[in-house]
Design an enzyme around this catalytic site. Structure first.
Site, PDB file in Angstrom:
ATOM      1  N   THR A 107       6.052   5.762  -8.980  1.00 51.13           N
ATOM      2  CA  THR A 107       7.146   6.223  -8.224  1.00 51.13           C
ATOM      3  C   THR A 107       8.499   6.106  -8.436  1.00 51.13           C
ATOM      4  O   THR A 107       9.463   6.924  -8.196  1.00 51.13           O
ATOM      5  CB  THR A 107       6.664   6.259  -6.760  1.00 51.13           C
ATOM      6  OG1 THR A 107       5.288   6.821  -6.625  1.00 51.13           O
ATOM      7  CG2 THR A 107       7.575   7.270  -5.854  1.00 51.13           C
ATOM      8  N   TYR A 137      -4.278  -1.337 -12.691  1.00 52.39           N
ATOM      9  CA  TYR A 137      -4.448  -0.025 -12.325  1.00 52.39           C
ATOM     10  C   TYR A 137      -5.168   0.946 -13.271  1.00 52.39           C
ATOM     11  O   TYR A 137      -4.704   1.141 -14.473  1.00 52.39           O
ATOM     12  CB  TYR A 137      -2.975   0.749 -12.091  1.00 52.39           C
ATOM     13  CG  TYR A 137      -2.580   1.996 -11.455  1.00 52.39           C
ATOM     14  CD1 TYR A 137      -3.733   2.596 -10.988  1.00 52.39           C
ATOM     15  CD2 TYR A 137      -1.387   2.397 -11.413  1.00 52.39           C
ATOM     16  CE1 TYR A 137      -3.572   3.750 -10.330  1.00 52.39           C
ATOM     17  CE2 TYR A 137      -1.284   3.518 -10.871  1.00 52.39           C
ATOM     18  CZ  TYR A 137      -2.143   4.180 -10.244  1.00 52.39           C
ATOM     19  OH  TYR A 137      -1.797   5.537  -9.717  1.00 52.39           O
ATOM     20  N   LYS A 141      -6.366  -1.202  -8.670  1.00 47.08           N
ATOM     21  CA  LYS A 141      -6.111  -0.033  -7.863  1.00 47.08           C
ATOM     22  C   LYS A 141      -6.629   1.228  -8.671  1.00 47.08           C
ATOM     23  O   LYS A 141      -6.560   1.081 -10.114  1.00 47.08           O
ATOM     24  CB  LYS A 141      -4.345   0.197  -8.231  1.00 47.08           C
ATOM     25  CG  LYS A 141      -3.639   1.442  -7.326  1.00 47.08           C
ATOM     26  CD  LYS A 141      -2.274   1.406  -7.463  1.00 47.08           C
ATOM     27  CE  LYS A 141      -1.747   2.835  -6.967  1.00 47.08           C
ATOM     28  NZ  LYS A 141      -0.352   2.785  -6.997  1.00 47.08           N
TER      29      LYS A 141
END
Length: 298
Positions: free
Chosen positions: A45, A132, A157
């Site tokens: 993000t 991730y 994640k």
């Protein structure tokens, strides 16, 4: 970190595309003031892929200064292990508490290579690592056991939303290993993730509407399924449908929404593009409705 929403701040840019440190500082301060379980600067993000090393240093350093030890600061790192180690060193020097290891660039790799990549990075940083898995990275239970033996690999994640695979990973992991829901607009699947033992999740919505994000977190935590369904129907599902209209909207819509709230975050950097005028109008209507639902105003 499961005690609050995991916040992923936007990296602020001027209209000419240069970094806006003051705008970023104000944005991070606002996310912290709104409350969160941890803050993750320079991740997806935050347009990690578009930052050079000097910009990255400033982004992580500002976040550490603003957090002032109140919540963990988990900085993004990525690319191949050699470049990831360079960013990891900068993050450690800037005072980050841990690293989120973003998927490497382009190539697919076998399980041995995925594990070896993380081992190479882990050997080059003292910081705890959260790997991730999304895109071309998807660990097997055997690989999870291998990387979990590394003393500074503390969590995973997940962005695949394959709950069968995820359940196998949670059962293979040692006690205390952390798992996070990293699905796009994670609230949509938060109940399902929690059911397999993964209650902590990231929230892009917290970047522009912490009132909505916190209302959802509270309803989910308290078992208020009616409240969860109401927010999903009225805001989150329409937001996802809007997000899915164009590639890159997972970031550019979030930035546009933050600007609608008066935040100085600026535009996205190429190759991302700004939402169309029609989509911006739809976003404004949806955001106002979502805020009204939780007693807040645009």
């Amino acid at each position: 970190m499961a005690r609050g929403v995991l916040s992923f701040p936007l990296t602020a840019f001027h209209e000419d595309g240069s970094l806006d440190p003051d705008g970023f500082r104000a944005h991070v301060a606002g996310r912290l003031a709104a409350g969160c379980g941890a803050v993750f600067p320079a991740c997806g993000t935050g347009e990690f892929f578009s930052l050079d090393e000097d910009e990255y240093r400033r982004v992580v350093g500002i976040t550490v200064e603003e957090a002032a030890g109140r919540v963990p600061v988990v900085a993004g790192t990525g690319y191949g292990w050699a470049q990831a180690a360079r960013f990891a060193r900068i993050a450690a020097e800037a005072g980050a508490d841990a690293l989120l290891v973003l998927p490497h660039y382009l190539v697919e790799a076998p399980q041995d290579g995925l594990a070896a990549q993380l081992e190479q990075l882990a050997a080059r940083t003292p910081l705890p690592l959260i790997t991730y898995q999304r895109g071309q990275i998807a660990y097997t239970a055997a690989s999870l056991r291998r990387i979990a033996r590394l003393p500074n690999v503390i969590g995973l994640k997940d962005g695949h939303s394959d709950l069968d695979r995820l359940q196998r990973l949670t059962l293979a992991a040692p006690d205390g290993f952390l798992f996070f829901n990293g699905a796009a607009t994670a609230e949509i699947q938060a109940r399902a993730y929690a059911a397999v033992g993964v209650p902590a999740y990231s929230s892009a919505v917290h970047a522009f509407a912490p009132e909505i994000a916190d209302a959802f977190f509270t309803a989910l935590r308290d078992g208020d399924h009616g409240g969860v369904d109401k927010l999903l129907r009225a805001f989150y599902v329409p937001f996802v449908e809007l997000r899915d209209r164009a590639p890159g909207y997972a970031v550019s819509l979030v930035k546009a929404a933050a600007r609608l709230r008066g935040q100085r975050v600026g535009p996205v950097r190429a190759p991302l593009t700004e939402p169309s005028p029609g989509d911006l109008a739809a976003l404004k209507t949806l955001l106002a409705a979502g805020l009204d639902l939780v007693g807040a105003a645009l």
